[in-house]
Every structure is written in C-alpha cells, then in structure tokens.
Design an enzyme around this catalytic site. Structure first.
Site, PDB file in Angstrom:
ATOM      1  N   GLU A   1      26.493   1.786  85.653  1.00 40.26           N
ATOM      2  CA  GLU A   1      25.661   1.870  84.461  1.00 40.26           C
ATOM      3  C   GLU A   1      25.291   0.465  83.973  1.00 40.26           C
ATOM      4  O   GLU A   1      26.179  -0.355  83.720  1.00 40.26           O
ATOM      5  CB  GLU A   1      26.410   2.638  83.366  1.00 40.26           C
ATOM      6  CG  GLU A   1      26.775   4.058  83.791  1.00 40.26           C
ATOM      7  CD  GLU A   1      27.884   4.666  82.946  1.00 40.26           C
ATOM      8  OE1 GLU A   1      28.283   4.036  81.946  1.00 40.26           O
ATOM      9  OE2 GLU A   1      28.362   5.758  83.306  1.00 40.26           O
TER      10      GLU A   1
ATOM     11  N   GLU B   1      30.093   9.177  85.223  1.00 38.53           N
ATOM     12  CA  GLU B   1      31.086   8.573  86.105  1.00 38.53           C
ATOM     13  C   GLU B   1      31.447   9.486  87.269  1.00 38.53           C
ATOM     14  O   GLU B   1      31.668   9.013  88.400  1.00 38.53           O
ATOM     15  CB  GLU B   1      32.331   8.194  85.301  1.00 38.53           C
ATOM     16  CG  GLU B   1      32.163   6.983  84.408  1.00 38.53           C
ATOM     17  CD  GLU B   1      31.376   7.273  83.126  1.00 38.53           C
ATOM     18  OE1 GLU B   1      30.933   6.320  82.460  1.00 38.53           O
ATOM     19  OE2 GLU B   1      31.202   8.478  82.807  1.00 38.53           O
TER      20      GLU B   1
ATOM     21  N   GLN C   1      32.052   1.144  83.456  1.00 44.11           N
ATOM     22  CA  GLN C   1      31.677   0.144  82.448  1.00 44.11           C
ATOM     23  C   GLN C   1      32.853  -0.318  81.599  1.00 44.11           C
ATOM     24  O   GLN C   1      33.007  -1.507  81.320  1.00 44.11           O
ATOM     25  CB  GLN C   1      30.576   0.722  81.563  1.00 44.11           C
ATOM     26  CG  GLN C   1      29.843  -0.303  80.742  1.00 44.11           C
ATOM     27  CD  GLN C   1      28.613   0.283  80.077  1.00 44.11           C
ATOM     28  OE1 GLN C   1      28.745   0.970  79.065  1.00 44.11           O
ATOM     29  NE2 GLN C   1      27.449   0.054  80.647  1.00 44.11           N
TER      30      GLN C   1
ATOM     31  N   GLY D   1      38.272   3.059  79.595  1.00 49.33           N
ATOM     32  CA  GLY D   1      38.405   4.378  78.988  1.00 49.33           C
ATOM     33  C   GLY D   1      37.364   5.374  79.445  1.00 49.33           C
ATOM     34  O   GLY D   1      37.475   6.578  79.141  1.00 49.33           O
ATOM     35  N   PHE D   2      36.347   4.918  80.185  1.00 49.16           N
ATOM     36  CA  PHE D   2      35.304   5.816  80.672  1.00 49.16           C
ATOM     37  C   PHE D   2      35.579   6.313  82.091  1.00 49.16           C
ATOM     38  O   PHE D   2      34.765   7.039  82.661  1.00 49.16           O
ATOM     39  CB  PHE D   2      33.941   5.118  80.666  1.00 49.16           C
ATOM     40  CG  PHE D   2      33.495   4.639  79.306  1.00 49.16           C
ATOM     41  CD1 PHE D   2      34.056   5.145  78.150  1.00 49.16           C
ATOM     42  CD2 PHE D   2      32.511   3.668  79.190  1.00 49.16           C
ATOM     43  CE1 PHE D   2      33.644   4.698  76.902  1.00 49.16           C
ATOM     44  CE2 PHE D   2      32.088   3.215  77.942  1.00 49.16           C
ATOM     45  CZ  PHE D   2      32.666   3.739  76.794  1.00 49.16           C
TER      46      PHE D   2
ATOM     47  N   PRO E   1      36.153  10.753  83.227  1.00 48.75           N
ATOM     48  CA  PRO E   1      35.241  11.750  83.788  1.00 48.75           C
ATOM     49  C   PRO E   1      35.153  11.698  85.314  1.00 48.75           C
ATOM     50  O   PRO E   1      34.794  12.696  85.943  1.00 48.75           O
ATOM     51  CB  PRO E   1      33.892  11.394  83.143  1.00 48.75           C
ATOM     52  CG  PRO E   1      34.258  10.746  81.853  1.00 48.75           C
ATOM     53  CD  PRO E   1      35.489   9.962  82.165  1.00 48.75           C
TER      54      PRO E   1
ATOM     55  N   HIS F   1      37.488   1.704  74.694  1.00 45.31           N
ATOM     56  CA  HIS F   1      37.006   0.493  75.347  1.00 45.31           C
ATOM     57  C   HIS F   1      38.140  -0.477  75.688  1.00 45.31           C
ATOM     58  O   HIS F   1      37.876  -1.580  76.162  1.00 45.31           O
ATOM     59  CB  HIS F   1      35.972  -0.211  74.461  1.00 45.31           C
ATOM     60  CG  HIS F   1      34.669   0.520  74.355  1.00 45.31           C
ATOM     61  ND1 HIS F   1      34.563   1.728  73.728  1.00 45.31           N
ATOM     62  CD2 HIS F   1      33.425   0.223  74.823  1.00 45.31           C
ATOM     63  CE1 HIS F   1      33.299   2.145  73.771  1.00 45.31           C
ATOM     64  NE2 HIS F   1      32.603   1.251  74.443  1.00 45.31           N
TER      65      HIS F   1
END
Length: 332
Positions: A29, A60, A82, A85-86, A89, A129
C-alpha cells in the site's frame, strides 16, 4: 563506507535485489509514487516501473494471497505491510498457506516470499500502529523471522531474505529507521546458499563483556548498548548480543556467551508472556544449567494491549528496566 540511515540502507538493498533478479517485485500500500509511509521504497517505482513496484489495494490478505500465487509462478515477491498492527488481516494467508505449502508439496513448491513489517514502538503512534507480533510468526513452523538492528544489516539482510527459497518475515524496527550507521552501499552481498543461513540467522556479539550477557534484537539492541555503557560506569561489564533472528535463534552463540558470563538477561518489545525471551530462557537453562549463577531474566512488554502513545515509554523495555534486571541477576 557511508553514514546511512537504516531506511535508506534497506532501500538500497531492495534496489540491488531488483537489479539483480528480474523476478523480484515489490508490492504494498502506497509503496510506489509515495515511496511508502516511511519512504523506504522511495524512488523505486520511478526507476523500475509500476509493474515491478506495485501499489496495491488496502487489503493485506489480498497482498499476501497474490504474493503466494506469484511465488508459485516463479516470482520473488516482496510485500510491505504498512504497519505491524495491520498484518492480522493477512495472518490466515501467512500461517495456513505461505508457511505450509512447501511442506505440503514435499518440497515441490518453494515460497520465496518476503513480508516486510515495520514494527515496534517509540514513535508515539496511534492505535494499531505500534505492535510487536513477531512471536506469533516465530511460533509457526515454515517461516523465517529476522530483524536488523543496524543500517548495515538492513542493507545485507533484505537482499539475503529475498534470495532465500523460504518465506521470510522481515521485521524492520521503525524507531531505528533514521539511525545512521556505516554501510558500503556498493558492496556485493554473498547470496550463495551456504551464506544465507549465517547471513540471516547468525547472532552477532556487538560488545564483549564478562559479568552478564544481555541479548535482544531489532529496536532493543540500541537500548542494551546504552545499558552496557551505564553499567560500565558502575564497574559491571555487559556482553551484548544482537540475535538478528527470532526464528531460528542462534542458541549456540548465546550458549557460548553464557558459559563465560554465567548470567543472562533477554530483552524485547514484544509482551514478555509467551514471548521469544521465554523460549530463549528455557533453552539456555537446559544448555547452561551448571554454568548459570542466576536464573535467566526477561525484560519485555507487559501482558496488556499496547498502550496509548502517552504511556508507551512505561510499557517498553528501557534503560532502567534493563539495568534493574542486571542488578537482580548479579544479586544471586
């Protein structure tokens, strides 16, 4: 040798990999025109084009799933998540597909996929984040999990990770992105099969000492070096080990150090409960039982959700907490 920030060193390593192998491509991303939120991929889409540095949708699971298909077709995709914490998914794709396909196919399929993950705290970010989820992936067989602590390692290890035939989770300490170190950006990194294991997974003793071994990886290495400086003023000599790899762990290097010092403190930003430090403590207790002068102690994040940015400095391992652990092992 040039004084280079880790972010720029990783950028240079990615550039080398793109130049070296036309099957390498980057995807994530905002990594293209923007150059990533941390500018780690800055300029790469301009120089290699949008077919090799691909801006993806915010999905993701789709990023990792597409990378798995590309690896099956002979490519070497490098995904950027990115923020740490992302990654969740994409957790299902990583742990149930990417980690297992080589095993399921009895080696007929290789999965040369790198997943770059900016991780850790100390940047005052908002929720989701700042996380340290490396233990979740180290616990999953079939994945390699590594993290550089210096610009030089960022430059070399990203190239070695991309050259690996196995999937690699490449955790980048976001709080150290702009710390500078000496790097030879013209150096050719040894990408032979024999060199990959040592290059990615061998621990490095960054400071010799005699009284206590302190071990960590990624963002904590700088903290451990500061602790060694502070302890030296009180007459205590700390040996600092940069583990560099969370899976596999170079237990031989840690064992050799503890056999000399008789004491070990392990530090990481991840929660201490069921964290990498627990595995290290158990293994070193097994290996060094008769040499240990004190229990192996751990310094890590607390067993709570990652706190708001105003409180993260109380949550993360810091100089005082490391030195307190050193004092405890010396008191036995």
């Amino acid at each position: 040798m040039t004084a280079t920030a880790m972010a720029r060193a990783i950028n240079a390593g990615l550039r080398k990999a793109l130049e070296h192998d036309p099957k390498v491509l980057l995807m994530g991303e905002d990594i293209g025109a923007l150059g990533g939120v941390f500018r780690v991929t800055d300029g790469l889409q301009r120089d290699f084009g949008p077919d090799r540095v691909v801006d993806t949708p915010l999905a993701e699971s789709g990023i990792v799933g597409t990378a798995i298909g590309l690896a099956m077709a002979g490519y070497r995709p490098v995904c950027e998540i990115q923020f740490d914490g992302f990654i969740f998914p994409g957790f299902d794709q990583i742990t149930t597909q990417l980690a297992k396909l080589t095993y399921r196919s009895e080696g007929d399929l290789t999965m040369p996929v790198v997943i770059r993950v900016p991780f850790g705290g100390h940047i005052g970010a908002i929720e989701h984040h700042s996380e340290s989820p490396e233990a979740l992936f180290a616990h999953t067989p079939g994945l390699r999990v590594v993290t550089p602590a210096t610009a030089a390692d960022g430059y070399a290890m990203i190239q070695q990770a991309i050259a690996s035939p196995d999937p690699v989770l490449f955790f980048e300490p976001k709080s150290r992105y702009w710390d500078k170190g000496e790097v030879d950006l013209d150096a050719e990194v040894d990408l032979s099969e024999a060199a990959l294991a040592a290059g990615l997974h061998a621990a490095r003793t960054v400071r010799r000492g005699t009284d206590v071994t302190v071990a960590g990886y990624g963002p904590t290495v700088k903290t451990l070096l500061a602790a060694a400086d502070a302890a030296a003023q009180e007459g205590t000599s700390l040996e600092v080990i940069d583990l560099r790899s969370v899976s596999p762990i170079d237990f031989d290097a840690v064992t050799a150090s503890v056999m000399r010092t008789g004491r070990l403190v392990v530090a990481h930003e991840a929660p201490m409960f069921f964290g990498p430090g627990a595995e290290i403590a158990a293994r070193i207790t097994e290996r060094c039982f008769y040499a240990l002068e004190a229990p192996v102690l751990r310094v890590g994040g607390y067993h709570t959700p990652y706190p708001a940015s105003a409180h993260e400095e109380e949550y993360l391992p810091n100089l005082d907490r490391v030195l307190a652990a050193v004092d405890r092992v010396l008191a036995y």
